[in-house]
Design an enzyme around this catalytic site. Structure first.
Site: not given
Lengths: 97, 484
Positions: B76, B151, B175
């Site tokens: 990420k 997210s 998330s």
């Protein structure tokens, strides 16, 4: 129930160092008011004898000996600066004559 | 190869049936072929990936490989990677190349994992749909008109579409778990303090936690092991190393009592989601678990408290983006105020600004007691709910989300509607507990996830239950046809 108006948006923006045009201010005032509506549901709950919880874990700040353990990254960090010179970050003039 | 789990890949690598280079080339080629439709990666690191793969192959040839050696992963874009752009989904950091590695990056590299690239995400981890990225939205591999969740939407979509065998994520209000559920993959948010946050770009410091998204609980265990090691550079990081997760998952699931929280099921939910989760609870029962009802009375209050605490902490953490030392700076600033205001207003997106404004308001003079202090007290009550429940049960089982993946654009006009998609995940972050989402069915062709919530540092048990469930069911094996 609290609502926020465009004037307050301006003031909060000043604190947060964000700027908005008047359309954005109106829209944000509405959106922030809706968020506050959600948030004010907290008032339904009695918290008179409850300690606030800042952190999930019950820990204290760990300490270490005051010894140098890392190499300086100043040069690497300065490379990222938008404007820099002689190890200093450059910004518009702050102090007036 | 993109259908195989980490344990299968690791076995083939150790046996010499495949090389890490072949595996890496396979995924890089799939990214080139398919990611145009999904947009799950923002930076592909082809040269570094192949170099790391070659290095891993040398170790494997000398029989010096470990459980992750040679395994490619997607990272990420919230974790700093030295020399590799790290933008956190934001224009503010579009030109940012970190001069150091996050601890998580470093530990995974030490374990021999191969970095395929950095994944797309909601800006500064604020969002539940991956529609808030400067780099464009991510599509759900099960239906590209729908969101993957957020997210960590890029990471979840990449794993779901076979563009990475495993990925890192972060979870502040859901998330990792929510996108894992919407994309039909597994995801774990460890206990707060389990994984080091050094070099993980901060959103809300008392809530953020790094974790893993993968196909199975075993994949999560394998990847989490090196990530969960202690780190002196993060003063909130737990100092004891974790148990051996790959050993713990194999234990029989004896004498397990699971709690089902009545408040979660009382809310507005898609019937299909309720049905899938109820079926999964029955499956766990037939595997020997005892089911009890538990009450978490402050569940609804948790959402309100979160939308004060997280924005408040974010307003403080994002104050560093001032155009002075790195990141976006506006052109020709007239004075210091102009420098700050224009750099920040140009560099930050709407949702981020909304949260900074909410947080600034809540912390400003005259409002602190009514909002922030009150929220911290609600937080205490939320934690107490769970501590009490865990006196009675070993693990709580609940839906991860109230509904399956929604359509792109459906919730972008109403921030609060978006916030409601995290109602089942948020309380867990407030309490700091570990939780895992795993696939448990489909509703109208879209994946449904169930959530396992454990007590502090009980990741091993959650991984164990999930692994045992996945030995008896097949939901984790489904794969979107379009990317097969």
């Amino acid at each position: 129930m609290s609502t926020i108006n465009a004037d307050q948006v301006q003031k909060i923006g000043d604190l947060a160092k964000l700027e908005f045009d008047s359309d954005e201010q109106q829209k944000l005032a509405q959106q922030l008011s809706t968020i506050l509506e959600l948030v004010e549901k907290m008032d339904q709950y009695n918290t008179d004898d409850i300690d606030p919880m800042a952190h999930p874990l019950d820990i204290a700040q760990p300490l270490r000996h005051d010894e140098i353990t890392e190499e300086s990254v100043r040069d690497k960090a300065m490379e990222l600066a938008p404007e820099a010179s002689a190890g200093l970050y450059l910004v518009p003039k702050v102090i007036n004559d | 190869m993109h259908r195989l789990t980490l344990s299968e890949l690791s076995r083939q690598l150790q046996n010499g049936d495949i090389t890490s280079r072949q595996l890496t080339e396979h995924f890089l080629s799939r990214i080139n072929q398919y990611d145009g439709n999904i947009n799950s990666y923002t930076t592909a690191t082809e040269q570094q990936a192949l170099a790391q793969a070659d290095h891993a192959d040398r170790l494997l040839q000398q029989n010096q490989g470990g459980p992750l050696t040679g395994i490619p992963f997607a990272h990420k874009d919230i974790f700093c990677t030295e020399g590799i752009k790290t933008a956190c989904g934001s224009k503010m950091l579009d030109n940012f190349v970190p001069p150091y590695d996050a601890t998580v990056t470093h530990y995974l590299q030490q374990a021999g994992a191969v970095l395929l690239g950095k994944t797309n995400m909601d800006e500064f981890a604020m969002g539940s749909s991956n529609e808030n990225s400067y780099y464009g939205p991510v599509s759900n591999p099960w239906d590209n008109q729908r969101v993957p969740g957020g997210s960590s939407g890029g990471s979840a979509a990449a794993v779901a579409a076979g563009l990475a065998p495993v990925a890192t994520g972060t979870d502040t209000g859901g998330s990792i778990r929510q996108p894992a559920a919407l994309c039909g993959v597994s995801g774990i948010k460890p206990t707060y303090g389990r994984v080091s946050r050094f070099g993980m770009i901060a959103f809300a410091s008392s809530l953020d936690q790094g974790g893993v998204i993968g196909k199975t609980a075993e994949c999560l265990a394998r990847m989490l092991q090196p990530m969960a090691q202690p780190d002196g550079k993060d003063s909130t990081c737990f100092t004891q190393p974790p148990e051996d997760y790959l050993q713990t998952i194999e234990r029989p699931m004896d004498n397990l009592t699971i709690g089902v929280p009545s408040e979660f099921f009382e809310s507005d939910m898609e019937q299909g989601v309720t049905d899938c989760v109820n079926q999964a609870i029955e499956d766990l029962q037939s595997m020997g678990a005892t089911v009890k009802s538990v009450s978490l009375p402050h569940t609804e209050a948790a959402l309100s408290a979160y939308y004060i605490i997280a924005p408040a902490e974010c307003s403080s953490n994002l104050a560093r983006y001032d155009g002075v030392r790195y990141g976006h700076r506006c052109n020709e600033p007239q004075d210091l105020q102009d420098l700050y205001k224009r750099s920040r207003s140009e560099g930050l997106g709407d949702e981020v600004k909304r949260r900074i404004m909410t947080g600034t308001y809540a912390l400003s003079a005259g409002y602190y007691d009514a909002y922030y202090l009150k929220a911290q007290k609600i937080r205490q009550l939320v934690k107490q709910d769970y501590v009490q429940a865990f006196n009675d049960v070993d693990c709580i089982v609940a839906p991860t989300t109230p509904a399956t993946a929604f359509e792109q654009g459906e919730k972008t006009q109403d921030p609060v509607a978006m916030y409601l998609s995290d109602m089942f995940t948020i309380p867990v972050n407030l309490a700091g507990l570990p939780a895992l989402s795993l696939p448990c069915g489909f509703n109208n062709g879209l994946p449904v996830g169930m959530q396992l919530i454990g007590t502090y540092f009980d990741e091993g048990r959650l991984l164990n239950i999930a692994h045992q469930y996945q030995q008896q069911t097949q939901w984790h094996q489904y794969f979107p046809e379009e990317y097969n």
